[in-house]
Each structure stands twice: as C-alpha cells, then as structure tokens.
Design an enzyme around this catalytic site. Structure first.
Site, PDB file in Angstrom:
ATOM      1  N   TYR A 158       0.846  -1.213   0.000  1.00 63.06           N
ATOM      2  CA  TYR A 158       0.000   0.000   0.000  1.00 63.06           C
ATOM      3  C   TYR A 158       0.878   1.259   0.000  1.00 63.06           C
ATOM      4  O   TYR A 158       0.495   2.298  -0.530  1.00 63.06           O
ATOM      5  CB  TYR A 158      -0.975  -0.033   1.178  1.00 63.06           C
ATOM      6  CG  TYR A 158      -2.209   0.808   0.939  1.00 63.06           C
ATOM      7  CD1 TYR A 158      -3.072   0.556  -0.125  1.00 63.06           C
ATOM      8  CD2 TYR A 158      -2.508   1.871   1.785  1.00 63.06           C
ATOM      9  CE1 TYR A 158      -4.188   1.333  -0.347  1.00 63.06           C
ATOM     10  CE2 TYR A 158      -3.640   2.653   1.569  1.00 63.06           C
ATOM     11  CZ  TYR A 158      -4.469   2.378   0.506  1.00 63.06           C
ATOM     12  OH  TYR A 158      -5.577   3.159   0.296  1.00 63.06           O
ATOM     13  N   LYS A 165      -3.050   8.361   3.026  1.00 61.26           N
ATOM     14  CA  LYS A 165      -4.285   8.146   3.801  1.00 61.26           C
ATOM     15  C   LYS A 165      -4.110   8.651   5.239  1.00 61.26           C
ATOM     16  O   LYS A 165      -5.051   9.177   5.826  1.00 61.26           O
ATOM     17  CB  LYS A 165      -4.681   6.668   3.802  1.00 61.26           C
ATOM     18  CG  LYS A 165      -5.203   6.146   2.464  1.00 61.26           C
ATOM     19  CD  LYS A 165      -6.410   6.897   1.955  1.00 61.26           C
ATOM     20  CE  LYS A 165      -7.039   6.212   0.747  1.00 61.26           C
ATOM     21  NZ  LYS A 165      -8.028   7.058   0.052  1.00 61.26           N
TER      22      LYS A 165
HETATM   23  P1  NAD Z   1     -12.054   4.089  -8.436  1.00 63.89           P
HETATM   24  O1  NAD Z   1     -10.892   3.923  -9.353  1.00 63.89           O
HETATM   25  O2  NAD Z   1     -13.356   3.625  -8.910  1.00 63.89           O
HETATM   26  O3  NAD Z   1     -12.165   5.595  -7.946  1.00 63.89           O
HETATM   27  C1  NAD Z   1     -11.078   6.461  -7.828  1.00 63.89           C
HETATM   28  C2  NAD Z   1     -11.516   7.777  -8.418  1.00 63.89           C
HETATM   29  O4  NAD Z   1     -10.515   8.791  -8.219  1.00 63.89           O
HETATM   30  C3  NAD Z   1     -11.761   7.661  -9.925  1.00 63.89           C
HETATM   31  O5  NAD Z   1     -13.082   8.051 -10.243  1.00 63.89           O
HETATM   32  C4  NAD Z   1     -10.765   8.654 -10.504  1.00 63.89           C
HETATM   33  O6  NAD Z   1     -11.229   9.290 -11.672  1.00 63.89           O
HETATM   34  C5  NAD Z   1     -10.635   9.640  -9.337  1.00 63.89           C
HETATM   35  N1  NAD Z   1      -9.489  10.523  -9.525  1.00 63.89           N
HETATM   36  C6  NAD Z   1      -8.186  10.183  -9.696  1.00 63.89           C
HETATM   37  N2  NAD Z   1      -7.461  11.304  -9.957  1.00 63.89           N
HETATM   38  C7  NAD Z   1      -8.334  12.351  -9.921  1.00 63.89           C
HETATM   39  C8  NAD Z   1      -8.206  13.747 -10.112  1.00 63.89           C
HETATM   40  N3  NAD Z   1      -7.026  14.323 -10.411  1.00 63.89           N
HETATM   41  N4  NAD Z   1      -9.307  14.536 -10.011  1.00 63.89           N
HETATM   42  C9  NAD Z   1     -10.517  13.984  -9.700  1.00 63.89           C
HETATM   43  N5  NAD Z   1     -10.712  12.657  -9.534  1.00 63.89           N
HETATM   44  C10 NAD Z   1      -9.619  11.862  -9.638  1.00 63.89           C
HETATM   45  O7  NAD Z   1     -11.605   3.288  -7.101  1.00 63.89           O
HETATM   46  P2  NAD Z   1     -12.262   3.213  -5.646  1.00 63.89           P
HETATM   47  O8  NAD Z   1     -11.621   2.027  -5.029  1.00 63.89           O
HETATM   48  O9  NAD Z   1     -13.724   3.316  -5.738  1.00 63.89           O
HETATM   49  O10 NAD Z   1     -11.643   4.495  -4.933  1.00 63.89           O
HETATM   50  C11 NAD Z   1     -12.431   5.491  -4.278  1.00 63.89           C
HETATM   51  C12 NAD Z   1     -11.797   5.827  -2.940  1.00 63.89           C
HETATM   52  O11 NAD Z   1     -11.955   4.705  -2.067  1.00 63.89           O
HETATM   53  C13 NAD Z   1     -10.308   6.148  -2.961  1.00 63.89           C
HETATM   54  O12 NAD Z   1     -10.041   7.191  -2.064  1.00 63.89           O
HETATM   55  C14 NAD Z   1      -9.695   4.863  -2.461  1.00 63.89           C
HETATM   56  O13 NAD Z   1      -8.408   5.057  -1.886  1.00 63.89           O
HETATM   57  C15 NAD Z   1     -10.713   4.503  -1.414  1.00 63.89           C
HETATM   58  N6  NAD Z   1     -10.656   3.128  -0.917  1.00 63.89           N
HETATM   59  C16 NAD Z   1     -10.703   2.093  -1.768  1.00 63.89           C
HETATM   60  C17 NAD Z   1     -10.636   0.796  -1.296  1.00 63.89           C
HETATM   61  C18 NAD Z   1     -10.677  -0.377  -2.229  1.00 63.89           C
HETATM   62  O14 NAD Z   1     -10.245  -1.473  -1.829  1.00 63.89           O
HETATM   63  N7  NAD Z   1     -11.184  -0.228  -3.435  1.00 63.89           N
HETATM   64  C19 NAD Z   1     -10.516   0.571   0.091  1.00 63.89           C
HETATM   65  C20 NAD Z   1     -10.470   1.667   0.958  1.00 63.89           C
HETATM   66  C21 NAD Z   1     -10.538   2.951   0.440  1.00 63.89           C
END
Ligand code: NAD
Length: 256
Positions: free
Chosen positions: A158, A165
């Site tokens: 990570y 984070k």
């Molecule tokens: P995802 O790829 O669907 O979403 C990530 C989003 O970030 C995308 O829509 C992307 O376009 C956007 N993004 C990236 N750069 C950007 C920018 N410059 N301006 C605006 N938007 C931008 O993946 P996800 O897993 O749904 O991620 C959403 C959140 O959840 C993130 O913060 C991620 O760290 C967090 N998260 C994810 C998980 C997991 O396992 N998937 C677990 C815990 C937290």
C-alpha cells in the site's frame, strides 16, 4: 430523526465506473431520495459517468468535470453547482491516485514526485474541496471521505498511498475542527478492500481479498453497498453528533 435525504443535494466525486465505491454511495443516496451531482476527472470518463447517472432516472441530476489537481477546476465546478443546484448538504470525496509502480515493493523507493502526486490527489484535494463546498452548505452539511487501514498500519504494497491516507485522516480531524462551527461535519469511512479500477493496481490484491475472506470476523469482503449505506448514515441527521470520526466498514478486519 430520519434516514430520508429527500429534498437534499449531495455531490459525489470519484465515480469512474460501476465498480467505483462512489457509485455504491450514489446508489444509496439515490435510494434515500437525495438529489445528486456527479463530478468526474477528465473527458475520458464523462460518457461512462453520464451513462450511470442517467440510469438512475432521477430529475435534476448534474454531471460536471472536476480535476482535483486544479484549484481553478474545483472553483469552477462548485460555482456551477451553486448556480444550478444552489444549496448543497454534503460531499462524498472518493478520490485517490498513486503511481502503479509505487504500489508494490518497498515504500523506501517512493520518489519525491510520486509522494507529492499521491498526497496532492488523495489527501490535499479533500481540503481544497471542503473550502469550496463550505459556502454552498448554508444549512449545515456533512463531508465524507474514503480511507483505508493502510493509513493506520504498514500494509504490504500500500506504501505511499498509506502515507497519503494518514494525511487524509489527519485532515478529516482538522477540517472537522474548523467546520463544526458552521454545522458542517467531516468524517471518513475506512473501507475494506474492494475490487475497483484503483485497487486492481495494488500489488497482490487477490491475496489481500482472500486474507479478508479467511480471517475477517464476518468472513467476507466489503461491498460498495455496505460503504454506501454507512455514508447515508453519515450524511443523515441520525449521525448528527458525529464529526472528525473514522468508521471502519471492513467486516471487522481492523480489530485483528
Ligand atoms: P475508483 O478507481 O473507482 O475511484 C477512484 C476515483 O478517483 C476515480 O473516479 C478517478 O477518476 C478519481 N481521480 C483520480 N485522480 C483524480 C483527479 N485528479 N481529479 C478527480 N478525480 C480523480 O476506485 P475506488 O476504489 O472506488 O476508490 C475510491 C476511494 O476509495 C479512494 O479514495 C480509495 O483510496 C478509497 N478506498 C478504496 C478501497 C478499495 O479497496 N477499493 C478501500 C479503501 C478505500
């Protein structure tokens, strides 16, 4: 006291496709009767976000561009929201990014450029967005961001995203301290691993999911729907006494 969000408007930032956690949040908000504004990053995503937004068949849904690396973009996006939707009641910040090559191997190899990029998009953007959203939350509001256990513990692969984070988690507390006097609450949800576009690039992601299935108290992985429903709780007045908090929605894995 109610979970109904009818008559309220929420900005959902970070839908990329139907697997996005932001889309899970959007569906839960829609089910609670909320009006939605979607923001997306870059023209490449516009059509898929519009298609998903249209599938809700809801009146008054807005879809706007917003690249969070640009202060001008964020300001223009919220100016447009103000003009079209007026008052908003919450923001779901579901945005993160790090270089793929820095999500495997040793954290020690993180470049300055990669460190700043991850922090800019994944952490600072919450502060920049909160600043613009504040003036639109004239009736108070709730901001929810998404974090991960890798900000609290060193989790293999990570790496720089975990450090970003941790910074995001601290921002939640400082923003909550600043915005409480305006009736605006700021909280995070620490989601368990979910197979999304962003998560797929994390090294050995399948092993991480298998570990959750085998060992988490609930013996199953987290779903976007579970995160979405917790977000609705944090957006509703049922959570009105909670701010600066992080809720783990991870099948209980964080207690181990
Ligand atoms: P995802 O790829 O669907 O979403 C990530 C989003 O970030 C995308 O829509 C992307 O376009 C956007 N993004 C990236 N750069 C950007 C920018 N410059 N301006 C605006 N938007 C931008 O993946 P996800 O897993 O749904 O991620 C959403 C959140 O959840 C993130 O913060 C991620 O760290 C967090 N998260 C994810 C998980 C997991 O396992 N998937 C677990 C815990 C937290």
């Amino acid at each position: 006291m109610t979970f109904s969000l009818a008559g309220k408007t929420f900005v959902v930032m970070g839908v990329a496709n139907k697997r996005s956690i932001a889309w899970g949040i959007a569906r839960s908000l829609h089910d609670a009767g909320a009006r939605l504004v979607f923001t997306y990053a870059g023209e490449r995503l516009e059509s898929s976000v519009r298609e998903l937004a249209d599938s809700l068949e809801a009146e008054g849904t807005l879809v706007l561009p917003c690249d969070v690396t640009s202060d001008e973009d964020i300001a223009a996006c919220f100016a447009q929201i103000k003009e079209t939707a007026g008052t908003i009641h919450g923001v779901a910040h579901c945005i993160a990014f790090a270089k793929t090559e820095e999500l495997k191997g040793e954290y020690l190899n993180t470049t300055r450029d990669g460190f700043l990029l991850a922090h800019n998009i994944s952490s600072y953007s919450l502060t920049a967005v909160a600043k613009e959203a504040r003036s639109l939350m004239t009736e108070g509001g709730s901001i929810v961001t998404l974090t991960y256990l890798g900000g609290e513990r060193a989790i293999k692969n990570y790496n720089v995203m975990g450090v970003a984070k941790a910074s995001l988690d601290a921002s939640v507390r400082y923003l909550a301290a600043d915005l409480g006097k305006d009736g605006i609450r700021v909280n995070s949800i620490s989601a368990g691993p979910i197979r999304t576009l962003s998560a797929k690039v994390i090294g050995e992601f399948n092993t991480i999911l298998k570990n959750i299935e085998d060992n988490a108290p609930l013996r199953r992985t987290t779903t976007p729907e579970e995160v979405g429903d917790t977000a609705v709780f944090l957006f509703s007045n049922m959570s009105r006494g909670i701010t600066g908090e992080n809720i783990h929605v991870d099948s209980g894995y964080h207690i181990l």
